[in-house]
Design an enzyme around this catalytic site. Structure first.
Site, PDB file in Angstrom:
ATOM      1  N   ASP A  39      41.905  41.553  40.717  1.00 42.05           N
ATOM      2  CA  ASP A  39      40.793  42.053  41.525  1.00 42.05           C
ATOM      3  C   ASP A  39      40.083  40.928  42.270  1.00 42.05           C
ATOM      4  OD1 ASP A  39      40.064  45.132  40.483  1.00 42.05           O
ATOM      5  OD2 ASP A  39      41.207  43.914  39.072  1.00 42.05           O
ATOM      6  N   ASP A  45      44.895  36.243  38.581  1.00 38.24           N
ATOM      7  CA  ASP A  45      43.988  37.367  38.461  1.00 38.24           C
ATOM      8  C   ASP A  45      44.364  38.405  39.526  1.00 38.24           C
ATOM      9  OD1 ASP A  45      41.559  38.847  37.850  1.00 38.24           O
ATOM     10  OD2 ASP A  45      40.679  37.918  39.631  1.00 38.24           O
TER      11      ASP A  45
END
Length: 299
Positions: free
Chosen positions: A92, A90
């Site tokens: 963020d 991922d």
């Protein structure tokens, strides 16, 4: 055989040392019918402890590690822990320390409203796709130049992100950044950190301003899991895969990976993971994988 590794840092005065905490862990596991077969400090400098169980479940082992050691960086696997051939992450609040859409919203004077929606989506309280579309719609009319300013002024890699990625690549791992965020941010972030492929969403732009919509299909939780499975086919069934994320939309990807790490994660993601990074520096993953500090690749 179930194998757990944890990084046993120094503890506050009066709370016991590593040995006493291992004794407490052994007693707790014995009561749960998960007796410890062996416990060994395999790297004194890094305080890396490996614990082997004849049987058990990762969630139960991690729960008891939490009780004995407080939240620590840890990984539980069903076989010997090796360097993965695939690393999917991922972006963020994982590879970078910010939520890009929240920071971008600040340029439109909408950060509190949008950040509240982001938090609920990451907790799993809102459908991710609907929450994304709602937030993007609020940005309609914001100048595209705000993206470049946001990148330059607000977005920073998480400590250890570049060393983690470079070291895994040097050992033959494929690296993929897959995000529910946007290519406007993810492409430069991937270049900075060293990811080889980027999968994400695209903000629609017209006349130099955001239209309030996304282009193409939405990259969501199902997409993240599909990317991991797609990429893993090139390495065969014996190769290990690793994924890391912090929110509810990362759960399918984390569960699909052999080593699924939750990074300072929301409760639902943390509960789904068999690996946890509680402190800030991502190089803890290299220690848990057994890669000595002298073999880390500098960013």
């Amino acid at each position: 055989m179930l194998i757990a590794r944890l990084i046993a840092d120094s503890f506050p005065e009066g709370t016991g040392d590593c040995e006493s905490r291992l004794d407490a862990l052994a007693a707790s596991c014995a009561k749960a019918d998960m007796p410890i077969a062996s416990a060994t400090v395999i790297d004194n400098a890094e305080r890396l402890v490996e614990i082997r169980y004849a049987h058990g479940q990762a969630a139960q082992v991690l729960a008891r590690i939490d009780e004995a050691f407080d939240p620590v960086d840890a990984l539980v696997a069903e076989d010997d822990i090796v360097v993965p051939r695939l690393f999917v992450s991922d972006m963020d609040s994982t590879m970078i320390g910010q939520e890009c859409i929240d920071e971008l919203a600040d340029f439109a004077g909408l950060k509190p409203q949008i950040a509240a929606i982001t938090e609920r989506a990451m907790q799993g309280e809102l459908d991710f796709t609907s929450a994304l579309q709602e937030r993007v719609a609020l940005l309609e009319g914001l100048g595209e130049d705000a993206i470049a300013r946001c990148l330059a002024e607000r977005i920073t890699p998480t400590p250890g992100a570049q060393v983690l990625t470079a070291t895994l690549k040097a050992r033959g791992a494929r690296t993929v950044l897959v995000t529910g965020g946007f290519h406007h941010f993810a492409d430069p972030v991937a270049e900075t950190i060293g990811f080889e492929r980027v999968v994400g969403n695209r903000l629609a732009v017209s006349g130099g301003a955001l239209t309030g919509a996304c282009e193409g299909e939405i990259c969501d939780a199902d997409t993240k899991r599909a990317v991991l499975r797609e990429e893993s086919r090139d390495f065969g069934s014996s190769a290990r895969t690793m994924a890391i994320g912090d929110g509810a939309n990362d759960i399918p990807m984390i569960e699909a990976a052999d080593y699924g790490f939750a990074y300072r994660a929301k409760p639902a993601a943390r509960a789904a993971a068999n690996g946890r990074i509680e402190r800030c520096d991502l190089t803890a993953i290299l220690t848990l994988l057994g890669i000595a500090r002298k073999d880390w690749v500098a960013a």
